[in-house]
Design a protein around this motif. Structure first.
Motif, PDB file in Angstrom:
ATOM      1  N   MET A 217      72.604  -4.205  66.457  1.00 41.90           N
ATOM      2  CA  MET A 217      71.881  -2.943  66.328  1.00 41.90           C
ATOM      3  C   MET A 217      72.855  -1.790  66.546  1.00 41.90           C
ATOM      4  O   MET A 217      73.638  -1.796  67.498  1.00 41.90           O
ATOM      5  N   ILE A 218      72.831  -0.815  65.644  1.00 43.71           N
ATOM      6  CA  ILE A 218      73.649   0.392  65.787  1.00 43.71           C
ATOM      7  C   ILE A 218      72.776   1.479  66.380  1.00 43.71           C
ATOM      8  O   ILE A 218      71.665   1.737  65.900  1.00 43.71           O
ATOM      9  N   GLN A 219      73.240   2.112  67.443  1.00 41.32           N
ATOM     10  CA  GLN A 219      72.447   3.134  68.117  1.00 41.32           C
ATOM     11  C   GLN A 219      73.366   4.210  68.683  1.00 41.32           C
ATOM     12  O   GLN A 219      74.576   3.999  68.824  1.00 41.32           O
ATOM     13  N   PRO A 220      72.806   5.396  69.010  1.00 40.03           N
ATOM     14  CA  PRO A 220      73.637   6.440  69.611  1.00 40.03           C
ATOM     15  C   PRO A 220      74.267   5.961  70.911  1.00 40.03           C
ATOM     16  O   PRO A 220      73.663   5.190  71.671  1.00 40.03           O
ATOM     17  N   CYS A 221      75.470   6.413  71.171  1.00 36.80           N
ATOM     18  CA  CYS A 221      76.169   6.056  72.408  1.00 36.80           C
ATOM     19  C   CYS A 221      75.533   6.808  73.575  1.00 36.80           C
ATOM     20  O   CYS A 221      75.477   8.031  73.578  1.00 36.80           O
ATOM     21  N   ARG A 222      75.057   6.045  74.552  1.00 33.70           N
ATOM     22  CA  ARG A 222      74.455   6.641  75.743  1.00 33.70           C
ATOM     23  C   ARG A 222      75.507   6.724  76.850  1.00 33.70           C
ATOM     24  O   ARG A 222      76.553   6.082  76.770  1.00 33.70           O
ATOM     25  N   GLU A 223      75.185   7.491  77.879  1.00 33.10           N
ATOM     26  CA  GLU A 223      76.144   7.661  78.980  1.00 33.10           C
ATOM     27  C   GLU A 223      76.545   6.315  79.570  1.00 33.10           C
ATOM     28  O   GLU A 223      77.718   6.091  79.887  1.00 33.10           O
ATOM     29  N   ARG A 224      75.575   5.392  79.690  1.00 34.16           N
ATOM     30  CA  ARG A 224      75.889   4.096  80.295  1.00 34.16           C
ATOM     31  C   ARG A 224      76.743   3.217  79.379  1.00 34.16           C
ATOM     32  O   ARG A 224      77.325   2.223  79.829  1.00 34.16           O
ATOM     33  N   ASP A 225      76.809   3.574  78.080  1.00 31.09           N
ATOM     34  CA  ASP A 225      77.635   2.814  77.139  1.00 31.09           C
ATOM     35  C   ASP A 225      79.096   3.246  77.142  1.00 31.09           C
ATOM     36  O   ASP A 225      79.957   2.537  76.593  1.00 31.09           O
ATOM     37  N   ILE A 226      79.388   4.409  77.719  1.00 34.09           N
ATOM     38  CA  ILE A 226      80.725   4.997  77.601  1.00 34.09           C
ATOM     39  C   ILE A 226      81.833   4.087  78.135  1.00 34.09           C
ATOM     40  O   ILE A 226      82.863   3.910  77.463  1.00 34.09           O
ATOM     41  N   PRO A 227      81.698   3.460  79.322  1.00 34.88           N
ATOM     42  CA  PRO A 227      82.809   2.613  79.796  1.00 34.88           C
ATOM     43  C   PRO A 227      83.174   1.497  78.824  1.00 34.88           C
ATOM     44  O   PRO A 227      84.363   1.255  78.574  1.00 34.88           O
ATOM     45  N   GLU A 228      82.160   0.819  78.253  1.00 31.57           N
ATOM     46  CA  GLU A 228      82.458  -0.247  77.301  1.00 31.57           C
ATOM     47  C   GLU A 228      83.019   0.320  76.003  1.00 31.57           C
ATOM     48  O   GLU A 228      83.929  -0.270  75.403  1.00 31.57           O
ATOM     49  N   ALA A 229      82.504   1.460  75.561  1.00 37.21           N
ATOM     50  CA  ALA A 229      83.005   2.085  74.334  1.00 37.21           C
ATOM     51  C   ALA A 229      84.465   2.494  74.493  1.00 37.21           C
ATOM     52  O   ALA A 229      85.276   2.339  73.567  1.00 37.21           O
ATOM     53  N   VAL A 230      84.823   3.022  75.656  1.00 33.54           N
ATOM     54  CA  VAL A 230      86.210   3.421  75.920  1.00 33.54           C
ATOM     55  C   VAL A 230      87.147   2.219  75.786  1.00 33.54           C
ATOM     56  O   VAL A 230      88.201   2.296  75.156  1.00 33.54           O
ATOM     57  N   LEU A 231      86.758   1.091  76.384  1.00 42.30           N
ATOM     58  CA  LEU A 231      87.613  -0.095  76.333  1.00 42.30           C
ATOM     59  C   LEU A 231      87.769  -0.608  74.907  1.00 42.30           C
ATOM     60  O   LEU A 231      88.850  -1.085  74.525  1.00 42.30           O
ATOM     61  N   LEU A 232      86.718  -0.511  74.102  1.00 44.94           N
ATOM     62  CA  LEU A 232      86.822  -0.940  72.709  1.00 44.94           C
ATOM     63  C   LEU A 232      87.726  -0.011  71.907  1.00 44.94           C
ATOM     64  O   LEU A 232      88.619  -0.462  71.179  1.00 44.94           O
ATOM     65  N   LEU A 233      87.520   1.284  72.027  1.00 46.82           N
ATOM     66  CA  LEU A 233      88.336   2.238  71.284  1.00 46.82           C
ATOM     67  C   LEU A 233      89.801   2.166  71.713  1.00 46.82           C
ATOM     68  O   LEU A 233      90.707   2.397  70.903  1.00 46.82           O
ATOM     69  N   GLU A 234      90.023   1.801  72.960  1.00 49.79           N
ATOM     70  CA  GLU A 234      91.391   1.673  73.458  1.00 49.79           C
ATOM     71  C   GLU A 234      92.152   0.568  72.733  1.00 49.79           C
ATOM     72  O   GLU A 234      93.392   0.586  72.680  1.00 49.79           O
ATOM     73  N   LEU A 235      91.439  -0.391  72.115  1.00 52.58           N
ATOM     74  CA  LEU A 235      92.096  -1.460  71.368  1.00 52.58           C
ATOM     75  C   LEU A 235      92.905  -0.935  70.195  1.00 52.58           C
ATOM     76  O   LEU A 235      93.792  -1.619  69.685  1.00 52.58           O
ATOM     77  N   THR A 236      92.616   0.286  69.747  1.00 54.73           N
ATOM     78  CA  THR A 236      93.325   0.861  68.600  1.00 54.73           C
ATOM     79  C   THR A 236      94.539   1.680  69.016  1.00 54.73           C
ATOM     80  O   THR A 236      95.291   2.139  68.154  1.00 54.73           O
ATOM     81  N   SER A 237      94.748   1.885  70.313  1.00 50.36           N
ATOM     82  CA  SER A 237      95.768   2.819  70.803  1.00 50.36           C
ATOM     83  C   SER A 237      97.103   2.140  71.058  1.00 50.36           C
ATOM     84  O   SER A 237      97.157   1.032  71.609  1.00 50.36           O
ATOM     85  N   ALA A 238      98.180   2.823  70.688  1.00 56.95           N
ATOM     86  CA  ALA A 238      99.517   2.313  70.970  1.00 56.95           C
ATOM     87  C   ALA A 238      99.896   2.534  72.426  1.00 56.95           C
ATOM     88  O   ALA A 238     100.693   1.791  72.991  1.00 56.95           O
ATOM     89  N   ALA A 239      99.349   3.575  73.038  1.00 54.82           N
ATOM     90  CA  ALA A 239      99.599   3.872  74.447  1.00 54.82           C
ATOM     91  C   ALA A 239      98.253   4.049  75.133  1.00 54.82           C
ATOM     92  O   ALA A 239      97.215   4.179  74.480  1.00 54.82           O
ATOM     93  N   ASP A 240      98.257   4.046  76.457  1.00 55.26           N
ATOM     94  CA  ASP A 240      97.016   4.158  77.211  1.00 55.26           C
ATOM     95  C   ASP A 240      96.309   5.473  76.881  1.00 55.26           C
ATOM     96  O   ASP A 240      96.777   6.547  77.228  1.00 55.26           O
ATOM     97  N   GLY A 241      95.188   5.377  76.183  1.00 55.21           N
ATOM     98  CA  GLY A 241      94.432   6.566  75.803  1.00 55.21           C
ATOM     99  C   GLY A 241      93.037   6.596  76.387  1.00 55.21           C
ATOM    100  O   GLY A 241      92.171   7.304  75.873  1.00 55.21           O
ATOM    101  N   ARG A 242      92.822   5.828  77.462  1.00 58.59           N
ATOM    102  CA  ARG A 242      91.471   5.738  78.012  1.00 58.59           C
ATOM    103  C   ARG A 242      90.942   7.093  78.456  1.00 58.59           C
ATOM    104  O   ARG A 242      89.758   7.406  78.244  1.00 58.59           O
ATOM    105  N   PHE A 243      91.765   7.914  79.062  1.00 58.28           N
ATOM    106  CA  PHE A 243      91.283   9.230  79.491  1.00 58.28           C
ATOM    107  C   PHE A 243      90.907  10.081  78.284  1.00 58.28           C
ATOM    108  O   PHE A 243      89.951  10.864  78.319  1.00 58.28           O
TER     109      PHE A 243
END
Length: 297
Positions: free
Chosen positions: A1-27
């Protein structure tokens, strides 16, 4: 299911998006997801966030509106990325300008997907890495390089010297290869206050600046910017800053330094090799006027 990103989803979303980064971009990802102007969606499977995508509305430091898209490795190939790209295309449909993203260069499958989604490679940055040794020896080497180039070195932080960094970077970025304007104030504002800055100065004022920060893994550090002001180039100032950055990281427990140079920036590529760095993980920069939902291949 695709849904809007909620505040509680942010930590998991950050870790997923970080998979695309060459350097630590979590912040950076967290800041983007928390920005009221960002539109973000997540893919949820069995109550777990397995994919994330975002479209920013405020141009990033490359002068382009940032986007991001990532899918957990274990669920790739099921069309989740295509579904997320379709959602991003809809979210961005009324937005004009250029969309941009960066992607670590060891993900050829991700590059092909991004190109099918309407983005094209703008440039590539070669990655470099070096193991850090004794900080005292590194500091001595930096001192010798500074003396030869006629500058003195000092360490500070972004929180203490943000305006000085912006001013030095605005001068030193002149003539560097770039395809778009750089919003240095936004770039600097996005860096944590504890980010370490190394400045080189002479009788005429600031001669150059280097920005370094911890890079995710224990002992890892990243060089996010090195620049020499126009009046001080070809004196060896960049070499002194590089060596000083190694010493500063090592003194803080750093065991390795990573960084990237634009492939068109021959002097910095040569310098990275000259100071003992070896080729490592780099990234592609991509941009496009629109986002599309690619057909599954």
């Amino acid at each position: 299911m695709i849904q809007p990103c909620r505040e509680r989803d942010i930590p998991e979303a950050v870790l997923l998006l970080e998979l695309t980064s060459a350097a630590d971009g979590r912040f950076r990802w967290r800041r983007a997801l928390e920005d009221p102007g960002t539109r973000a969606v997540v893919a949820v499977d069995g109550g777990r966030v397995v994919g994330a995508g975002l479209v920013g509305t405020v141009p990033d430091f490359r002068g382009q509106s940032p986007i991001g898209l990532a899918v957990a490795p274990e669920v790739r190939g099921r069309g989740i990325g295509t579904a997320l790209a379709g959602e991003l295309a809809a979210l961005a449909s009324g937005q004009s300008g250029i969309f941009a993203m960066t992607l670590r260069d060891d993900l050829p499958g991700g590059l092909r997907f991004a190109e099918r989604a309407g983005l094209a490679v703008v440039n590539h940055c070669t990655g470099w890495t070096i193991r850090l040794a004794d900080p005292q020896a590194l500091r001595a080497a930096a001192g010798e390089a500074a003396a030869r180039s006629g500058v003195r070195l000092d360490e500070t932080t972004m929180g203490e010297s943000r305006d000085r960094f912006v001013a030095a970077a605005a001068d030193s970025v002149a003539g560097m290869p770039t395809d778009t304007p750089i919003d240095l104030e936004r770039f600097a504002a996005g860096m944590p206050d504890e980010t370490v800055l190394l400045f080189a100065s002479d009788a005429g004022g600031t001669a150059g600046v280097c920005l370094i920060r911890p890079d995710g893994e224990a002992g890892g550090w990243h060089t996010s910017y090195t620049g020499v002001v126009t009046r001080c180039r070809r004196r060896g100032v960049a070499r002194a800053l590089k060596l000083a950055s190694f010493a500063a990281a090592a003194a803080r427990g750093g065991t390795a330094m990573h960084g990237e140079n634009d492939d068109r920036n021959a002097p910095m590529l040569a310098l990275s090799a000259a100071v003992g760095m070896r080729r490592g993980l780099g990234y592609w920069a991509l941009a496009g006027e629109r986002i599309t939902a690619p057909r599954r291949s």
